[in-house]
Design a protein around this motif. Structure first.
Motif, PDB file in Angstrom:
ATOM      1  N   GLY A 245      -2.035  23.113   3.997  1.00 40.13           N
ATOM      2  CA  GLY A 245      -1.082  22.017   4.115  1.00 40.13           C
ATOM      3  C   GLY A 245      -0.770  21.426   2.762  1.00 40.13           C
ATOM      4  N   GLY A 246      -0.097  20.291   2.809  1.00 41.31           N
ATOM      5  CA  GLY A 246       0.285  19.633   1.549  1.00 41.31           C
ATOM      6  C   GLY A 246       1.341  18.580   1.791  1.00 41.31           C
ATOM      7  N   LYS A 247       2.208  18.423   0.818  1.00 43.88           N
ATOM      8  CA  LYS A 247       3.189  17.333   0.879  1.00 43.88           C
ATOM      9  C   LYS A 247       4.321  17.644   1.869  1.00 43.88           C
ATOM     10  N   VAL A 248       4.935  16.590   2.359  1.00 44.43           N
ATOM     11  CA  VAL A 248       6.153  16.710   3.180  1.00 44.43           C
ATOM     12  C   VAL A 248       7.321  16.400   2.258  1.00 44.43           C
ATOM     13  N   GLU A 249       8.278  17.328   2.156  1.00 44.55           N
ATOM     14  CA  GLU A 249       9.378  17.168   1.199  1.00 44.55           C
ATOM     15  C   GLU A 249      10.526  16.374   1.817  1.00 44.55           C
ATOM     16  N   LYS A 250      11.386  15.847   0.931  1.00 41.04           N
ATOM     17  CA  LYS A 250      12.559  15.090   1.400  1.00 41.04           C
ATOM     18  C   LYS A 250      13.410  16.015   2.273  1.00 41.04           C
TER      19      LYS A 250
ATOM     20  N   SER B 180       0.884  -1.190   0.000  1.00 41.37           N
ATOM     21  CA  SER B 180       0.000   0.000   0.000  1.00 41.37           C
ATOM     22  C   SER B 180       0.915   1.231   0.000  1.00 41.37           C
ATOM     23  N   LEU B 181       0.674   2.090  -1.003  1.00 41.76           N
ATOM     24  CA  LEU B 181       1.519   3.284  -1.155  1.00 41.76           C
ATOM     25  C   LEU B 181       0.956   4.365  -0.236  1.00 41.76           C
ATOM     26  N   LYS B 182       1.818   4.936   0.598  1.00 40.34           N
ATOM     27  CA  LYS B 182       1.346   5.970   1.518  1.00 40.34           C
ATOM     28  C   LYS B 182       1.936   7.309   1.109  1.00 40.34           C
ATOM     29  N   LYS B 183       1.085   8.309   1.094  1.00 34.36           N
ATOM     30  CA  LYS B 183       1.549   9.663   0.830  1.00 34.36           C
ATOM     31  C   LYS B 183       1.320  10.454   2.118  1.00 34.36           C
ATOM     32  N   ILE B 184       2.401  11.011   2.667  1.00 31.08           N
ATOM     33  CA  ILE B 184       2.305  11.745   3.936  1.00 31.08           C
ATOM     34  C   ILE B 184       1.966  13.196   3.629  1.00 31.08           C
ATOM     35  N   LEU B 185       0.882  13.686   4.208  1.00 30.60           N
ATOM     36  CA  LEU B 185       0.447  15.068   3.982  1.00 30.60           C
ATOM     37  C   LEU B 185       0.210  15.758   5.315  1.00 30.60           C
ATOM     38  N   THR B 186       0.155  17.083   5.273  1.00 33.12           N
ATOM     39  CA  THR B 186      -0.126  17.852   6.493  1.00 33.12           C
ATOM     40  C   THR B 186      -1.387  18.694   6.299  1.00 33.12           C
ATOM     41  N   LEU B 187      -2.008  19.063   7.418  1.00 28.46           N
ATOM     42  CA  LEU B 187      -3.232  19.874   7.384  1.00 28.46           C
ATOM     43  C   LEU B 187      -3.225  20.727   8.648  1.00 28.46           C
ATOM     44  N   VAL B 188      -3.222  22.061   8.472  1.00 29.28           N
ATOM     45  CA  VAL B 188      -3.065  22.964   9.606  1.00 29.28           C
ATOM     46  C   VAL B 188      -4.258  23.906   9.715  1.00 29.28           C
ATOM     47  N   PHE B 189      -4.774  24.037  10.942  1.00 24.46           N
ATOM     48  CA  PHE B 189      -5.860  24.974  11.201  1.00 24.46           C
ATOM     49  C   PHE B 189      -5.364  26.027  12.187  1.00 24.46           C
TER      50      PHE B 189
ATOM     51  N   GLY C 122       7.296  20.496   7.456  1.00 30.44           N
ATOM     52  CA  GLY C 122       6.477  20.555   6.240  1.00 30.44           C
ATOM     53  C   GLY C 122       5.181  21.301   6.491  1.00 30.44           C
ATOM     54  N   ALA C 123       4.584  21.057   7.663  1.00 28.00           N
ATOM     55  CA  ALA C 123       3.314  21.728   8.006  1.00 28.00           C
ATOM     56  C   ALA C 123       3.515  23.240   8.109  1.00 28.00           C
ATOM     57  N   LYS C 124       4.597  23.645   8.792  1.00 25.34           N
ATOM     58  CA  LYS C 124       4.875  25.084   8.947  1.00 25.34           C
ATOM     59  C   LYS C 124       5.146  25.728   7.595  1.00 25.34           C
ATOM     60  N   ARG C 125       5.927  25.032   6.766  1.00 29.11           N
ATOM     61  CA  ARG C 125       6.279  25.557   5.428  1.00 29.11           C
ATOM     62  C   ARG C 125       5.034  25.761   4.580  1.00 29.11           C
ATOM     63  N   GLU C 126       4.175  24.732   4.540  1.00 28.07           N
ATOM     64  CA  GLU C 126       2.963  24.841   3.708  1.00 28.07           C
ATOM     65  C   GLU C 126       2.055  25.971   4.197  1.00 28.07           C
ATOM     66  N   LEU C 127       1.927  26.108   5.518  1.00 23.47           N
ATOM     67  CA  LEU C 127       1.063  27.175   6.062  1.00 23.47           C
ATOM     68  C   LEU C 127       1.592  28.541   5.617  1.00 23.47           C
TER      69      LEU C 127
END
Ligand code: 8WT
Length: 158
Positions: A38-43, A4-13, A50-55
Motif C-alpha cells: 500500500g501507500g499514498k492515495v493520489e489526487k 492535525s495533519l492527516k495523511k491517508i494511506l492504504t494497506l492491502v493483504f 489507490g489501494a488497488k494501484r499500490e498493490l
C-alpha cells in the motif's frame, strides 16, 4: 486545538486459505520489515483505487475485489502528522506476486507470521484481520519501535 495533519494511506493483504501475502520493504519508510502492500492515495483517485494501484505497483497482483477490514490511525510522538491507514484484504485477484524495487513478496502460513520482523503494532491487530473481524484502532508510537499507547475496537458492519 492545533490543526492535525492527516495523511491517508492504504494497506492491502492478499489472502489464500491459511496463508497471507506479506512484502519485505526494500527502501523508504518501514524498510527491512514485512508489511502489507500500500501507500499514498493520489489526487483524483478514491482510497479503493489507490489501494488497488499500490498493490499492482508493489507486487504485480491485480485485486478483483478489495474488502475493507480496518481503519488504523497512527501517531508518532512529537510529530503533527497522523497516518490514517485504510486496511483491505483481497481474496479475488489475478497475477502471481513478483518482486519489485519496493517489495519482495512472500506467502506466509497464518501460524508462522514473522511478527519479530514487522511493525510492533501488527501483532496486536492481526488477530482481528485473520479472524475476519472488522476493526478500528489507534497506535501512538515513540520512534519506529515502541508503541506507547493503543486501543482496538471491533466494528459491526455499518
Ligand atoms: C506506521 S505503523 C505500520 N504498521 C504497519 N503494519 C503493516 N504494514 C505497514 N505498512 C505498517 N505501518
Amino acid at each position: 486545538m492545533s490543526l492535525s495533519l492527516k495523511k491517508i494511506l492504504t494497506l492491502v493483504f492478499v489472502r489464500e486459505p491459511g496463508k497471507i501475502l506479506l512484502g519485505m520493504k526494500k527502501r523508504g519508510f518501514g524498510c527491512g520489515r514485512w508489511n502489507g502492500f500500500g501507500g499514498k492515495v493520489e489526487k483524483g483517485e478514491t482510497i479503493l483505487q489507490g489501494a488497488k494501484r499500490e498493490l499492482l505497483e508493489e507486487c504485480g497482483v491485480s485485486a478483483k475485489h478489495l474488502e475493507s477490514v480496518g481503519l488504523i490511525n497512527f501517531e508518532f510522538e512529537n510529530e503533527p502528522e497522523i497516518l490514517e491507514v485504510h486496511v483491505f484484504q483481497a481474496s479475488k485477484y489475478t497475477g502471481e506476486p513478483i518482486e519489485t524495487e519496493e517489495m519482495r513478496p512472500q506467502w506466509y502460513k497464518e501460524s508462522e507470521i514473522p511478527f519479530h520482523l514487522m511493525w510492533p503494532d501488527d501483532e496486536l491487530w492481526f488477530p482481528y484481520l485473520l479472524s475476519g473481524k472488522q476493526f478500528e484502532a489507534f497506535f501512538l508510537f515513540r520512534g519506529m519501535d515502541v508503541v506507547l499507547e493503543y486501543w482496538i475496537k471491533e466494528k459491526g458492519l455499518n
